[in-house]
Write a protein that holds these residues in place. Structure first.
Motif, PDB file in Angstrom:
ATOM      1  N   LYS A  60       5.708 -10.893 -15.007  1.00 19.06           N
ATOM      2  CA  LYS A  60       7.010 -11.366 -15.501  1.00 19.06           C
ATOM      3  C   LYS A  60       7.994 -11.647 -14.367  1.00 19.06           C
ATOM      4  CE  LYS A  60       6.818  -9.262 -20.056  1.00 19.06           C
ATOM      5  NZ  LYS A  60       7.315  -8.196 -20.932  1.00 19.06           N
ATOM      6  N   VAL A  61       7.938 -10.829 -13.319  1.00 21.77           N
ATOM      7  CA  VAL A  61       8.861 -11.043 -12.202  1.00 21.77           C
ATOM      8  C   VAL A  61       8.252 -11.979 -11.153  1.00 21.77           C
ATOM      9  CG1 VAL A  61      10.079  -8.865 -12.529  1.00 21.77           C
ATOM     10  CG2 VAL A  61       8.161  -8.960 -10.926  1.00 21.77           C
ATOM     11  N   LYS A  62       7.077 -12.510 -11.489  1.00 20.09           N
ATOM     12  CA  LYS A  62       6.396 -13.526 -10.671  1.00 20.09           C
ATOM     13  C   LYS A  62       6.120 -13.056  -9.238  1.00 20.09           C
ATOM     14  CE  LYS A  62       8.523 -17.315 -13.253  1.00 20.09           C
ATOM     15  NZ  LYS A  62       7.846 -17.390 -14.403  1.00 20.09           N
ATOM     16  N   LEU A  63       5.476 -11.863  -9.142  1.00 15.08           N
ATOM     17  CA  LEU A  63       5.029 -11.395  -7.837  1.00 15.08           C
ATOM     18  C   LEU A  63       3.993 -12.365  -7.285  1.00 15.08           C
ATOM     19  CD1 LEU A  63       4.441  -7.548  -8.314  1.00 15.08           C
ATOM     20  CD2 LEU A  63       6.339  -8.659  -7.146  1.00 15.08           C
ATOM     21  N   THR A  64       4.013 -12.582  -5.984  1.00 13.45           N
ATOM     22  CA  THR A  64       2.984 -13.412  -5.360  1.00 13.45           C
ATOM     23  C   THR A  64       1.700 -12.598  -5.295  1.00 13.45           C
ATOM     24  OG1 THR A  64       3.438 -12.619  -3.131  1.00 13.45           O
ATOM     25  CG2 THR A  64       4.727 -14.537  -3.907  1.00 13.45           C
ATOM     26  N   ASP A  65       0.562 -13.266  -5.066  1.00 13.59           N
ATOM     27  CA  ASP A  65      -0.711 -12.559  -4.936  1.00 13.59           C
ATOM     28  C   ASP A  65      -0.641 -11.545  -3.797  1.00 13.59           C
ATOM     29  OD1 ASP A  65      -1.809 -13.954  -7.024  1.00 13.59           O
ATOM     30  OD2 ASP A  65      -2.863 -15.406  -5.752  1.00 13.59           O
ATOM     31  N   GLU A  66       0.041 -11.922  -2.723  1.00 10.82           N
ATOM     32  CA  GLU A  66       0.174 -11.023  -1.570  1.00 10.82           C
ATOM     33  C   GLU A  66       0.981  -9.776  -1.946  1.00 10.82           C
ATOM     34  OE1 GLU A  66       2.595 -11.325   2.487  1.00 10.82           O
ATOM     35  OE2 GLU A  66       0.987 -12.826   2.339  1.00 10.82           O
ATOM     36  N   GLU A  67       2.059  -9.959  -2.685  1.00 10.20           N
ATOM     37  CA  GLU A  67       2.879  -8.820  -3.110  1.00 10.20           C
ATOM     38  C   GLU A  67       2.092  -7.924  -4.078  1.00 10.20           C
ATOM     39  OE1 GLU A  67       7.379 -10.689  -3.018  1.00 10.20           O
ATOM     40  OE2 GLU A  67       6.028 -11.241  -4.665  1.00 10.20           O
ATOM     41  N   ALA A  68       1.396  -8.555  -4.997  1.00 10.50           N
ATOM     42  CA  ALA A  68       0.623  -7.799  -5.982  1.00 10.50           C
ATOM     43  C   ALA A  68      -0.516  -7.038  -5.328  1.00 10.50           C
ATOM     44  CB  ALA A  68       0.086  -8.735  -7.058  1.00 10.50           C
ATOM     45  N   ALA A  69      -1.094  -7.574  -4.258  1.00  9.03           N
ATOM     46  CA  ALA A  69      -2.199  -6.913  -3.566  1.00  9.03           C
ATOM     47  C   ALA A  69      -1.757  -5.576  -2.985  1.00  9.03           C
ATOM     48  CB  ALA A  69      -2.755  -7.805  -2.474  1.00  9.03           C
ATOM     49  N   GLY A  70      -0.468  -5.422  -2.735  1.00  8.40           N
ATOM     50  CA  GLY A  70       0.052  -4.166  -2.217  1.00  8.40           C
ATOM     51  C   GLY A  70       0.009  -3.040  -3.226  1.00  8.40           C
ATOM     52  N   PHE A  71      -0.228  -3.370  -4.477  1.00  6.81           N
ATOM     53  CA  PHE A  71      -0.302  -2.379  -5.542  1.00  6.81           C
ATOM     54  C   PHE A  71      -1.742  -2.242  -6.012  1.00  6.81           C
ATOM     55  CE2 PHE A  71       3.964  -4.247  -5.896  1.00  6.81           C
ATOM     56  CZ  PHE A  71       4.728  -3.103  -5.748  1.00  6.81           C
ATOM     57  N   GLU A  72      -2.597  -1.761  -5.148  1.00  7.74           N
ATOM     58  CA  GLU A  72      -4.014  -1.622  -5.499  1.00  7.74           C
ATOM     59  C   GLU A  72      -4.150  -0.634  -6.647  1.00  7.74           C
ATOM     60  OE1 GLU A  72      -7.918   0.226  -3.460  1.00  7.74           O
ATOM     61  OE2 GLU A  72      -6.740  -1.130  -2.226  1.00  7.74           O
ATOM     62  N   ARG A  73      -4.879  -1.042  -7.693  1.00  8.20           N
ATOM     63  CA  ARG A  73      -5.032  -0.203  -8.885  1.00  8.20           C
ATOM     64  C   ARG A  73      -6.264   0.664  -8.783  1.00  8.20           C
ATOM     65  NH1 ARG A  73      -4.396  -3.312 -14.366  1.00  8.20           N
ATOM     66  NH2 ARG A  73      -4.818  -1.237 -15.107  1.00  8.20           N
ATOM     67  N   ASP A  74      -6.100   1.913  -9.156  1.00 10.61           N
ATOM     68  CA  ASP A  74      -7.222   2.837  -9.266  1.00 10.61           C
ATOM     69  C   ASP A  74      -7.688   2.774 -10.713  1.00 10.61           C
ATOM     70  OD1 ASP A  74      -9.009   4.903  -9.411  1.00 10.61           O
ATOM     71  OD2 ASP A  74      -7.607   6.460  -8.760  1.00 10.61           O
ATOM     72  N   ARG A  75      -8.836   2.197 -10.963  1.00  7.34           N
ATOM     73  CA  ARG A  75      -9.314   2.023 -12.330  1.00  7.34           C
ATOM     74  C   ARG A  75     -10.218   3.165 -12.795  1.00  7.34           C
ATOM     75  NH1 ARG A  75      -7.964  -2.950 -14.386  1.00  7.34           N
ATOM     76  NH2 ARG A  75      -7.301  -4.465 -12.838  1.00  7.34           N
ATOM     77  N   SER A  76     -10.279   4.228 -12.008  1.00  9.31           N
ATOM     78  CA  SER A  76     -11.082   5.379 -12.431  1.00  9.31           C
ATOM     79  C   SER A  76     -10.367   6.112 -13.559  1.00  9.31           C
ATOM     80  CB  SER A  76     -11.323   6.318 -11.254  1.00  9.31           C
ATOM     81  OG  SER A  76     -10.106   6.844 -10.778  1.00  9.31           O
ATOM     82  N   SER A  77     -11.113   6.877 -14.306  1.00 18.09           N
ATOM     83  CA  SER A  77     -10.547   7.630 -15.423  1.00 18.09           C
ATOM     84  C   SER A  77      -9.648   8.737 -14.920  1.00 18.09           C
ATOM     85  CB  SER A  77     -11.659   8.244 -16.275  1.00 18.09           C
ATOM     86  OG  SER A  77     -12.440   7.230 -16.845  1.00 18.09           O
ATOM     87  N   ALA A  78      -8.606   9.001 -15.655  1.00 15.33           N
ATOM     88  CA  ALA A  78      -7.714  10.098 -15.321  1.00 15.33           C
ATOM     89  C   ALA A  78      -8.444  11.421 -15.555  1.00 15.33           C
ATOM     90  CB  ALA A  78      -6.457  10.027 -16.174  1.00 15.33           C
ATOM     91  N   ARG A  79      -8.117  12.403 -14.768  1.00 16.39           N
ATOM     92  CA  ARG A  79      -8.722  13.724 -14.933  1.00 16.39           C
ATOM     93  C   ARG A  79      -7.627  14.728 -15.265  1.00 16.39           C
ATOM     94  NH1 ARG A  79     -10.996  12.056 -10.009  1.00 16.39           N
ATOM     95  NH2 ARG A  79     -12.946  11.000 -10.394  1.00 16.39           N
ATOM     96  N   ALA A  80      -7.956  15.656 -16.110  1.00 16.47           N
ATOM     97  CA  ALA A  80      -7.005  16.706 -16.468  1.00 16.47           C
ATOM     98  C   ALA A  80      -6.786  17.622 -15.272  1.00 16.47           C
ATOM     99  CB  ALA A  80      -7.534  17.515 -17.650  1.00 16.47           C
ATOM    100  N   THR A  81      -5.571  18.113 -15.142  1.00 24.50           N
ATOM    101  CA  THR A  81      -5.248  19.054 -14.076  1.00 24.50           C
ATOM    102  C   THR A  81      -5.864  20.411 -14.405  1.00 24.50           C
ATOM    103  OG1 THR A  81      -3.176  17.915 -13.693  1.00 24.50           O
ATOM    104  CG2 THR A  81      -3.362  20.141 -12.810  1.00 24.50           C
ATOM    105  N   ARG A  82      -6.472  21.019 -13.416  1.00 25.57           N
ATOM    106  CA  ARG A  82      -7.040  22.361 -13.608  1.00 25.57           C
ATOM    107  C   ARG A  82      -6.160  23.370 -12.911  1.00 25.57           C
ATOM    108  NH1 ARG A  82     -13.018  22.124 -14.812  1.00 25.57           N
ATOM    109  NH2 ARG A  82     -13.385  19.925 -15.107  1.00 25.57           N
ATOM    110  N   PHE A  83      -5.815  24.422 -13.640  1.00 25.70           N
ATOM    111  CA  PHE A  83      -4.958  25.465 -13.089  1.00 25.70           C
ATOM    112  C   PHE A  83      -5.766  26.691 -12.790  1.00 25.70           C
ATOM    113  CE2 PHE A  83      -2.201  22.809 -15.675  1.00 25.70           C
ATOM    114  CZ  PHE A  83      -1.186  22.532 -14.775  1.00 25.70           C
TER     115      PHE A  83
END
Length: 83
Positions: A60-83
């Motif tokens: 929506k804010v029209k980030l360039t591909d270069e700007e968006a590349a700075g936000f590398e996504r971790d597509r792994s599953s979330a893990r519950a925190t262990r206490f």
């Protein structure tokens, strides 16, 4: 993926029968049907995932591909925190 065994006691016959019927209608085992029901309950289809939301904001804010590349996504599953 790690799995766990769960036991549900004192299931009323009416509920057990309804799940068996539902499983047969979907061509699944009773266990597979119950896993599907639990999965739908905790991960509803319409939920918004944070990464997808941030990606749509970036578009929506029209980030360039270069700007968006700075936000590398971790597509792994979330893990519950262990206490």
């Amino acid at each position: 993926m790690e799995t766990r065994a769960v036991t549900i006691r004192n299931v009323p016959e009416e509920i057990h029968r309804a799940i068996r019927v539902r499983a047969a209608q979907h061509g699944r085992t009773l266990q597979a049907e119950m896993l599907d029901i639990l999965g739908q309950a905790v991960k509803p289809e319409g939920r918004v995932k944070l990464g997808d939301l941030l990606e749509s904001i970036g578009r929506k804010v029209k980030l360039t591909d270069e700007e968006a590349a700075g936000f590398e996504r971790d597509r792994s599953s979330a893990r519950a925190t262990r206490f």
